[in-house]
Write a protein that holds these residues in place. Structure first.
Motif, mmCIF file in Angstrom:
data_model
loop_
_atom_site.group_PDB
_atom_site.id
_atom_site.type_symbol
_atom_site.label_atom_id
_atom_site.label_comp_id
_atom_site.label_asym_id
_atom_site.label_seq_id
_atom_site.Cartn_x
_atom_site.Cartn_y
_atom_site.Cartn_z
ATOM 1 N N TYR A 39 -2.062 -6.696 -33.414
ATOM 2 C CA TYR A 39 -3.265 -6.080 -33.947
ATOM 3 C C TYR A 39 -2.842 -4.864 -34.773
ATOM 4 N N THR A 77 -11.743 -11.809 -30.960
ATOM 5 C CA THR A 77 -12.336 -11.884 -32.295
ATOM 6 C C THR A 77 -13.843 -12.094 -32.154
ATOM 7 N N TYR A 137 -24.011 -13.006 -31.539
ATOM 8 C CA TYR A 137 -22.614 -12.580 -31.482
ATOM 9 C C TYR A 137 -21.930 -13.187 -30.263
ATOM 10 N N THR A 186 -17.805 -13.112 -28.537
ATOM 11 C CA THR A 186 -16.416 -12.674 -28.648
ATOM 12 C C THR A 186 -15.517 -13.792 -28.137
ATOM 13 N N LEU A 239 -14.293 -4.925 -29.153
ATOM 14 C CA LEU A 239 -13.512 -4.444 -30.290
ATOM 15 C C LEU A 239 -12.165 -3.908 -29.838
ATOM 16 N N GLU A 268 -18.958 1.653 -33.832
ATOM 17 C CA GLU A 268 -18.895 0.384 -34.559
ATOM 18 C C GLU A 268 -19.695 -0.698 -33.831
ATOM 19 N N LEU A 324 -23.072 -2.756 -35.198
ATOM 20 C CA LEU A 324 -23.202 -4.211 -35.186
ATOM 21 C C LEU A 324 -24.476 -4.638 -34.473
ATOM 22 N N LYS A 353 -15.415 -9.854 -37.022
ATOM 23 C CA LYS A 353 -14.319 -8.897 -36.864
ATOM 24 C C LYS A 353 -13.124 -9.608 -36.237
ATOM 25 N N GLN A 354 -12.023 -9.693 -36.988
ATOM 26 C CA GLN A 354 -10.825 -10.322 -36.436
ATOM 27 C C GLN A 354 -10.217 -9.438 -35.359
#
Length: 474
Positions: free
Chosen positions: A66, A96, A137, A139, A157, A225, A229, A241-242
């Protein structure tokens, strides 16, 4: 190329450190053993990427990084340098965030469509509250190259030091953070920086090397952040978001020989050092003894690696097993085979083995019946890119020949391993030899599982073997 910091661990660490340092990467968080072996500056800073061999699959290197670009950069550099490798790369990596389409749900599971059009099922009590046809969303917690995806609703994140999740609660620590005083400081920092009743903060191993104000700033930045979102409802399939890059590189003998050459720049190294190290403790101990003797005498003996393999082969009294490694990482164990003969030539070992079939069946590739008492004779050379299997009836009549195209075989104690390259050549008695399974290697190459070098060597080897089998078995 951006300058990325890399942490390196495992049985290939010395060679990979020399290689990546030469390629301009900054090597960080070096082990004490590695610092004693290599004369490069010791840098204490958080890593962008980690490179390490896998304990349960020692022929495989894991690259984890990362930001995503850091892991991908290191991954591609290793492939370029090692050339003859098989490759597995995760689509989403770890952590991600994606916008996914909810297609249907039950009381405790939701079926989503991901951005790559793949469907996954996510379990959770909240599913009954969601509306099919809407975007939500998710993850991707983990996306292994073998296709298994683990996903959770919500946002997670990644930063240099921490991973912040919402919804969540409390704090957790990497297993590499063991200092109780440091844990107490980090816990207090998390409490100052985020609402731990609604957010979960996981401290990555990098936080051992960070300053508390930097870590505090990162936690605050990631929570902001996440809030931003959450204020925007997703409206289409997308990678939002990678997270962390994840890739695996499997090393055949030819790639390990390249690593041997890099290691020689730092330490006395016998040929086949990394091949033998990848087999286990017995082989590793013999390598250490041979290299320590070379260091004391001042006269390195590079052929010792070949002699060690031959020594171990000769003492494989309980039969020899083959590790038939597929490009997708799956290993098929074959055997046991009986050792008929072995001899060292100038730069390789020639081996002949056999086994007697105890059950009826069909000979793969040849499509011929085998009966109890029929026999297979296998011939190999550690320099060659193939194995020859000759099949005989119990009376000694040749049934046919099967040439398996693979990377040059590696020999350890009671075990021979190689990477199967999928394409093969067969010859039945009275018929011309032919290439089979060409589409399998073409598909593997097109899917990115096999490097370009491996692909071309395999095809060229198959073409040459057609002439060889026709001339030797007519």
């Amino acid at each position: 190329m951006s300058v990325y910091r890399v942490r390196i661990r495992g049985i290939y660490a010395t060679a990979l450190t020399v290689m990546l340092h030469r390629k301009g990467y900054i090597i960080v968080d070096m082990s004490k053993v590695l610092q004693q072996k290599i004369d490069i500056p010791a840098v204490e800073a958080p890593a962008h990427a980690t490179v390490k061999s896998l304990g349960d699959k020692p022929d495989t290197i894991l690259v984890f990084g990362y930001p995503w670009e850091a892991g991908e950069s290191v991954f591609n550099t290793l492939i370029d340098e090692l050339q003859y490798v098989t490759i597995q790369k995760s689509v989403y990596g770890n952590n991600t965030i994606v916008s996914a389409l909810l297609q249907e749900h039950t009381n405790n599971s939701c079926v989503y469509l991901l951005p790559n059009k793949r469907k996954i099922t996510v379990k959770g009590d909240q599913c009954s509250d969601l509306t099919p046809g809407n975007y939500y969303y998710l993850t991707i917690i983990h996306d292994s190259p073998d296709g298994k995806i683990i996903a959770k609703p919500g946002l997670r994140l990644v930063g240099d030091y921490v991973i912040v999740s919402y919804p969540g609660r409390g704090v957790s620590f990497s297993e590499h953070i063991k200092d109780p005083d440091l844990k107490a400081d980090l816990l207090m920092t998390a409490g100052f920086s985020a609402d731990l009743d609604n957010y979960h903060v996981h401290f990555r191993s990098n936080s051992r090397l960070g300053k508390l104000p930097e870590i505090e700033d990162e936690i605050k930045r990631l929570t902001v952040e996440i809030e931003n979102l959450n204020e925007n409802t997703p409206t289409q399939l997308s990678v939002v978001k990678q997270g962390e890059f994840l890739g695996f590189i499997t090393l055949p003998s030819v790639a390990k020989l390249i690593l041997d050459e890099y290691r020689k720049e730092a330490r006395p190294t016998i040929t086949y050092h990394h091949t033998l190290k990848s087999f286990g403790d017995t082989e590793s101990l013999l390598v250490d003894c041979a290299e320590n003797a070379s260091k004391l005498s001042g006269k390195p003996s590079p052929d010792n690696g070949l002699a060690i393999s031959y020594f171990l082969l000769e003492r494989s009294h309980r039969g020899i097993l083959f590790d038939h490694i597929k490009p997708n990482g799956k290993t098929i164990r074959l055997g046991p085979f009986n050792l008929v003969s072995a001899r060292i030539t100038n730069d390789s070992i020639e081996v002949e083995l056999d086994r007697v079939f105890t059950k009826p069946g069909i000979l793969d590739g040849l499509g011929l019946e085998k009966e109890p008492g029929d026999r297979a004779v296998t011939k190999l050379n550690t320099r060659n890119w193939y194995l020859i299997h000759e099949y005989y009836t119990r009376d000694g009549d040749l049934l046919g020949v099967y040439a398996n195209i693979n990377t040059p075989p590696e020999i350890g104690h009671g075990r021979i391993k190689y990477i199967d390259l999928l394409v093969d050549v067969v010859k039945k008695v009275g018929k011309p030899a032919e290439i089979i399974d060409r589409e399998e290697i073409d598909n593997a190459y097109n899917e990115g599982l096999i490097s370009e070098k491996l692909y071309h060597v395999a095809i060229k080897t198959a073409e040459k073997l057609v002439n060889k089998l026709n001339s030797e078995y007519d």
